[in-house]
Design a protein around this motif. Structure first.
Motif, mmCIF file in Angstrom:
data_model
loop_
_atom_site.group_PDB
_atom_site.id
_atom_site.type_symbol
_atom_site.label_atom_id
_atom_site.label_comp_id
_atom_site.label_asym_id
_atom_site.label_seq_id
_atom_site.Cartn_x
_atom_site.Cartn_y
_atom_site.Cartn_z
ATOM 1 N N UNK A 141 40.769 64.393 37.225
ATOM 2 C CA UNK A 141 39.195 65.047 36.645
ATOM 3 C C UNK A 141 38.413 65.653 37.814
ATOM 4 N N UNK A 142 38.876 66.808 38.382
ATOM 5 C CA UNK A 142 38.056 67.731 38.619
ATOM 6 C C UNK A 142 38.199 68.120 37.468
ATOM 7 N N UNK A 143 38.184 68.594 36.373
ATOM 8 C CA UNK A 143 37.600 68.757 34.647
ATOM 9 C C UNK A 143 36.673 67.712 34.234
ATOM 10 N N UNK A 144 37.080 66.516 33.884
ATOM 11 C CA UNK A 144 36.168 66.027 33.705
ATOM 12 C C UNK A 144 35.105 64.824 34.204
ATOM 13 N N UNK A 145 35.375 65.098 35.513
ATOM 14 C CA UNK A 145 34.641 64.494 36.785
ATOM 15 C C UNK A 145 33.589 65.394 37.309
ATOM 16 N N UNK A 146 34.331 66.456 37.611
ATOM 17 C CA UNK A 146 34.154 67.928 38.556
ATOM 18 C C UNK A 146 34.342 67.324 39.896
ATOM 19 N N UNK A 160 27.502 70.245 42.879
ATOM 20 C CA UNK A 160 26.423 68.770 42.173
ATOM 21 C C UNK A 160 26.806 68.359 41.735
ATOM 22 N N UNK A 161 27.511 68.007 40.310
ATOM 23 C CA UNK A 161 28.041 67.806 39.703
ATOM 24 C C UNK A 161 28.727 66.796 39.871
ATOM 25 N N UNK A 162 29.400 67.210 41.031
ATOM 26 C CA UNK A 162 31.130 66.499 41.604
ATOM 27 C C UNK A 162 29.877 65.180 42.082
ATOM 28 N N UNK A 163 29.490 65.769 43.370
ATOM 29 C CA UNK A 163 29.039 64.532 43.888
ATOM 30 C C UNK A 163 27.922 63.224 43.556
ATOM 31 N N UNK A 164 27.509 63.983 42.254
ATOM 32 C CA UNK A 164 26.252 62.910 41.723
ATOM 33 C C UNK A 164 27.694 61.821 41.175
ATOM 34 N N UNK A 165 28.735 62.085 40.113
ATOM 35 C CA UNK A 165 30.252 61.564 40.019
ATOM 36 C C UNK A 165 30.499 60.632 41.292
ATOM 37 N N UNK A 166 30.515 61.414 42.032
ATOM 38 C CA UNK A 166 30.960 60.352 43.659
ATOM 39 C C UNK A 166 30.001 58.968 43.397
ATOM 40 N N UNK A 167 28.980 59.103 43.301
ATOM 41 C CA UNK A 167 27.913 58.067 43.657
ATOM 42 C C UNK A 167 27.958 57.160 42.266
#
Length: 333
Positions: free
Chosen positions: A151-156, A315-322
């Motif tokens: 998911x690093x690649x798909x969700x950062x 930032x994109x990774x944090x958005x997807x964690x949220x």
């Protein structure tokens, strides 16, 4: 913002820290368990120091930094006398990465200290996991493969490691980095549900669980908002979530009520009594257990830039964690 006071530490009394959910081997702890002593490269020391000096808002999101400690030069045997690694050592390196060969360590607060049974979730941020300007091609190719297949690649972001208290076993279930790599964008929410399983217990009120998750979500959002206003690159940094895993302890924290209000006919305290009460309150605050902590960690490849723009990778990774946290909150509706 200055570093917190550096405590007196005797290197001979440090012990191996074996409770990490992820990260490199070689991390130490002081006898009290309040501090972590983490071998590091100069870049990470510089990042902590620059952040304290110039980015106090982000410094609040980091573990408390107290300075550095010399561990002595690492012993590196020559190839001719290099001992064969035991199977346990090979497994340790496979799960946690090799020990950083550094004689200098940073001294940080232990984020797990103060919990009865600390559940720990390490979420590695970004799809680009290395600094392209400084990483050797072989390592870059290996990390690109990890990103593409997780998911690093798909969700950062991906689950880099996790430990969860099991009331049945009265011990922690450990989920290593390979556990996190098996998920896709469609099913990674299962890891969240496993980590926060205590919140779905009949011992925890639904409203309390939602409030806790919303507060954790707000902390992640705060980190994103700060980075959206800054210029940085934080390759392979993580957001670490620590949450009380013992349902009885967690329930007492979530359901705690404030101090009682004195009745109108009580004698007014003297100035001396007030001063003593304030000192006792400060001590209580320092020792008071908490239900959770959310911090940004792992800055060996992090830097503030002057003209690099926002770190969209992180930032994109944090958005997807949220987004995943928000989806978990929705399960309580």
């Amino acid at each position: 913002m200055a570093p917190s006071p550096m405590p007196q530490l005797d290197p001979s009394k440090l012990k191996a820290f074996s409770n990490a959910a992820a990260g490199h081997d070689g991390v130490l702890s002081d006898p009290s368990g309040e501090l972590l002593i983490k071998p590091c490269v100069d870049a990470e020391i510089n990042f902590y120091q620059e952040t304290l000096a110039k980015h106090p808002d982000f410094a609040e999101l980091m573990p408390t930094y107290m300075g550095t400690l010399s561990l002595g030069a690492p012993k590196v045997p020559s190839d001719a006398h290099k001992p064969e690694l035991s199977q346990q050592e090979k497994d340790q390196a496979r799960l946690h990465g090799v020990k950083i060969a550094s004689e200098t360590a940073i001294v940080l607060e232990n984020l797990e200290h103060g919990f009865k049974c600390p559940n720990v979730l390490d979420l590695k941020l970004g799809s680009m996991l290395y600094d392209p300007a400084t990483t050797e091609p072989e390592k870059a190719a290996r990390l690109d493969k990890v990103s593409q297949e997780s998911t690093s690649g798909s969700l950062n972001f991906r689950v880099a490691g996790m430990k969860v208290w099991s009331p049945t076993k009265q011990d922690f279930d450990i989920y290593d980095k390979f556990y996190g790599r098996k998920f896709s964008a469609e099913n990674v929410s299962e890891a969240y549900e496993t980590f926060f399983a205590a919140l779905f217990s009949s011992d925890i009120k639904g409203d309390d669980a939602v409030q806790l998750l919303e507060t954790i979500l707000a902390e992640v959002t705060k980190a994103r908002h700060i980075l959206e206003k800054a210029q940085s690159r934080m390759y392979s940094a993580s957001v670490l979530i620590v949450c009380e895993g013992d349902t009885t302890a967690l329930n007492s924290l979530l359901g705690a009520v404030g101090p009682s209000v004195p009745s109108g006919d009580e004698r007014a305290p003297t100035a001396k009594e007030l001063k003593r009460a304030e000192a006792e309150e400060e001590e209580d605050e320092e020792a008071e257990p908490v239900a959770f902590k959310v911090k940004m960690i792992d800055f060996a490849h992090a830097k503030w830039t002057e003209d690099g723009g926002r770190d969209e990778n992180t930032i994109k990774g944090l958005k997807n964690v949220e987004q995943l946290l928000d989806g978990l909150i929705g399960k309580f509706d």
